[in-house]
Design a protein around this motif. Structure first.
Motif, PDB file in Angstrom:
ATOM      1  N   GLN A  10       0.833  -1.193   0.000  1.00 32.02           N
ATOM      2  CA  GLN A  10       0.000   0.000   0.000  1.00 32.02           C
ATOM      3  C   GLN A  10       0.875   1.252   0.000  1.00 32.02           C
ATOM      4  OE1 GLN A  10      -3.571  -0.057   0.391  1.00 32.02           O
ATOM      5  NE2 GLN A  10      -3.431  -2.253   0.052  1.00 32.02           N
ATOM      6  N   ILE A  11       0.484   2.230  -0.802  1.00 31.10           N
ATOM      7  CA  ILE A  11       1.217   3.494  -0.834  1.00 31.10           C
ATOM      8  C   ILE A  11       0.225   4.631  -1.060  1.00 31.10           C
ATOM      9  CG2 ILE A  11       1.745   3.329  -3.295  1.00 31.10           C
ATOM     10  CD1 ILE A  11       4.486   4.630  -2.622  1.00 31.10           C
ATOM     11  N   THR A  12       0.406   5.721  -0.323  1.00 35.31           N
ATOM     12  CA  THR A  12      -0.411   6.921  -0.502  1.00 35.31           C
ATOM     13  C   THR A  12       0.548   8.072  -0.768  1.00 35.31           C
ATOM     14  OG1 THR A  12      -2.034   6.081   1.059  1.00 35.31           O
ATOM     15  CG2 THR A  12      -2.126   8.421   0.556  1.00 35.31           C
ATOM     16  N   VAL A  13       0.468   8.632  -1.958  1.00 34.32           N
ATOM     17  CA  VAL A  13       1.433   9.670  -2.341  1.00 34.32           C
ATOM     18  C   VAL A  13       0.784  11.017  -2.651  1.00 34.32           C
ATOM     19  CG1 VAL A  13       3.237   8.111  -3.150  1.00 34.32           C
ATOM     20  CG2 VAL A  13       1.444   8.830  -4.715  1.00 34.32           C
ATOM     21  N   GLU A  14      -0.418  11.224  -2.169  1.00 31.59           N
ATOM     22  CA  GLU A  14      -1.092  12.505  -2.365  1.00 31.59           C
ATOM     23  C   GLU A  14      -0.819  13.382  -1.141  1.00 31.59           C
ATOM     24  OE1 GLU A  14      -5.201  11.422  -4.612  1.00 31.59           O
ATOM     25  OE2 GLU A  14      -5.089  11.000  -2.480  1.00 31.59           O
ATOM     26  N   PRO A  15       0.263  14.153  -1.166  1.00 33.85           N
ATOM     27  CA  PRO A  15       0.564  14.956   0.013  1.00 33.85           C
ATOM     28  C   PRO A  15      -0.584  15.896   0.364  1.00 33.85           C
ATOM     29  CG  PRO A  15       2.347  15.089  -1.574  1.00 33.85           C
ATOM     30  CD  PRO A  15       1.214  14.361  -2.233  1.00 33.85           C
ATOM     31  N   VAL A  16      -0.913  15.932   1.627  1.00 36.34           N
ATOM     32  CA  VAL A  16      -1.916  16.800   2.233  1.00 36.34           C
ATOM     33  C   VAL A  16      -3.339  16.416   1.805  1.00 36.34           C
ATOM     34  CG1 VAL A  16      -2.621  19.192   2.677  1.00 36.34           C
ATOM     35  CG2 VAL A  16      -0.216  18.657   2.394  1.00 36.34           C
ATOM     36  N   LEU A  17      -3.563  16.113   0.551  1.00 41.89           N
ATOM     37  CA  LEU A  17      -4.913  15.780   0.089  1.00 41.89           C
ATOM     38  C   LEU A  17      -5.462  14.546   0.780  1.00 41.89           C
ATOM     39  CD1 LEU A  17      -4.619  16.475  -3.748  1.00 41.89           C
ATOM     40  CD2 LEU A  17      -5.664  17.916  -2.000  1.00 41.89           C
ATOM     41  N   SER A  18      -4.621  13.536   0.994  1.00 42.47           N
ATOM     42  CA  SER A  18      -5.115  12.323   1.648  1.00 42.47           C
ATOM     43  C   SER A  18      -5.486  12.605   3.103  1.00 42.47           C
ATOM     44  CB  SER A  18      -4.087  11.193   1.551  1.00 42.47           C
ATOM     45  OG  SER A  18      -2.880  11.555   2.169  1.00 42.47           O
ATOM     46  N   THR A  19      -4.758  13.483   3.763  1.00 41.42           N
ATOM     47  CA  THR A  19      -5.102  13.847   5.140  1.00 41.42           C
ATOM     48  C   THR A  19      -6.401  14.649   5.170  1.00 41.42           C
ATOM     49  OG1 THR A  19      -2.794  13.828   5.840  1.00 41.42           O
ATOM     50  CG2 THR A  19      -4.319  15.075   7.204  1.00 41.42           C
ATOM     51  N   ILE A  20      -6.580  15.552   4.229  1.00 40.96           N
ATOM     52  CA  ILE A  20      -7.832  16.332   4.152  1.00 40.96           C
ATOM     53  C   ILE A  20      -9.008  15.392   3.890  1.00 40.96           C
ATOM     54  CG2 ILE A  20      -9.101  18.057   2.793  1.00 40.96           C
ATOM     55  CD1 ILE A  20      -6.363  19.510   2.463  1.00 40.96           C
ATOM     56  N   LYS A  21      -8.836  14.424   2.982  1.00 43.96           N
ATOM     57  CA  LYS A  21      -9.896  13.440   2.715  1.00 43.96           C
ATOM     58  C   LYS A  21     -10.205  12.637   3.975  1.00 43.96           C
ATOM     59  CE  LYS A  21      -8.891  12.721  -2.156  1.00 43.96           C
ATOM     60  NZ  LYS A  21      -8.325  11.787  -3.152  1.00 43.96           N
ATOM     61  N   PHE A  22      -9.151  12.238   4.698  1.00 46.41           N
ATOM     62  CA  PHE A  22      -9.339  11.489   5.936  1.00 46.41           C
ATOM     63  C   PHE A  22     -10.169  12.300   6.931  1.00 46.41           C
ATOM     64  CE2 PHE A  22      -7.844  10.903  10.327  1.00 46.41           C
ATOM     65  CZ  PHE A  22      -8.287   9.608  10.548  1.00 46.41           C
ATOM     66  N   ILE A  23      -9.842  13.579   7.084  1.00 49.85           N
ATOM     67  CA  ILE A  23     -10.562  14.441   8.030  1.00 49.85           C
ATOM     68  C   ILE A  23     -12.030  14.580   7.616  1.00 49.85           C
ATOM     69  CG2 ILE A  23     -10.760  16.828   8.855  1.00 49.85           C
ATOM     70  CD1 ILE A  23      -7.643  16.901   8.811  1.00 49.85           C
ATOM     71  N   HIS A  24     -12.288  14.759   6.314  1.00 48.11           N
ATOM     72  CA  HIS A  24     -13.664  14.919   5.838  1.00 48.11           C
ATOM     73  C   HIS A  24     -14.467  13.631   5.961  1.00 48.11           C
ATOM     74  CE1 HIS A  24     -13.602  19.025   4.516  1.00 48.11           C
ATOM     75  NE2 HIS A  24     -12.514  18.830   3.785  1.00 48.11           N
ATOM     76  N   ASN A  25     -13.800  12.483   5.816  1.00 47.47           N
ATOM     77  CA  ASN A  25     -14.507  11.199   5.847  1.00 47.47           C
ATOM     78  C   ASN A  25     -14.601  10.595   7.244  1.00 47.47           C
ATOM     79  OD1 ASN A  25     -14.935  11.276   3.078  1.00 47.47           O
ATOM     80  ND2 ASN A  25     -12.999  10.271   2.642  1.00 47.47           N
ATOM     81  N   THR A  26     -13.973  11.207   8.222  1.00 49.18           N
ATOM     82  CA  THR A  26     -13.997  10.678   9.583  1.00 49.18           C
ATOM     83  C   THR A  26     -15.069  11.406  10.376  1.00 49.18           C
ATOM     84  OG1 THR A  26     -11.649  10.177   9.445  1.00 49.18           O
ATOM     85  CG2 THR A  26     -12.607  10.259  11.640  1.00 49.18           C
TER      86      THR A  26
END
Length: 116
Positions: A10-26
């Protein structure tokens, strides 16, 4: 630590965007605080390594050493499939080290007379 091995690497390479998505989906704030702020606060003590290893008092040397090390840790998570290689983790962890370094600098300046 309660981890199980992923089927695929598994790899996540979308800097900052993946954290923003996590915050919105949590839904629960508790998980946001644990994951996002935990990744920062947990690494603040590394900013104090200059007290133990004088070569790491310099911010550039500290960050170079830390980023190199955390990339190895993230790569191990990827290759063992025991975690996800996340660029955001590297960014948040490094920010935590920087905040720790700033705090160490503040303490040294504030209490310089006590340290001499």
């Amino acid at each position: 630590m309660g981890r199980s091995q992923y089927e695929d690497n598994q790899i996540t390479v979308e800097p900052v965007l993946s954290t923003i998505k996590f915050i919105h989906n949590t839904i629960e704030l508790k998980y946001i605080v644990i994951i996002v702020f935990g990744n920062i606060i947990m690494f603040m003590p590394f900013g104090f390594l200059g007290w133990i290893l004088p070569g790491l008092k310099d911010l550039k040397a500290l960050l170079y050493t830390f980023v190199s090390s955390i990339i190895i840790v993230e790569a191990l998570q990827y290759f063992t499939r025991m975690g996800i290689f996340e660029v955001d983790d590297i960014i948040l962890n490094t920010f935590g080290v920087y905040l720790g370094w700033l705090l160490r600098e503040f303490i040294e300046k504030r209490f310089k007379s006590l340290l001499i």
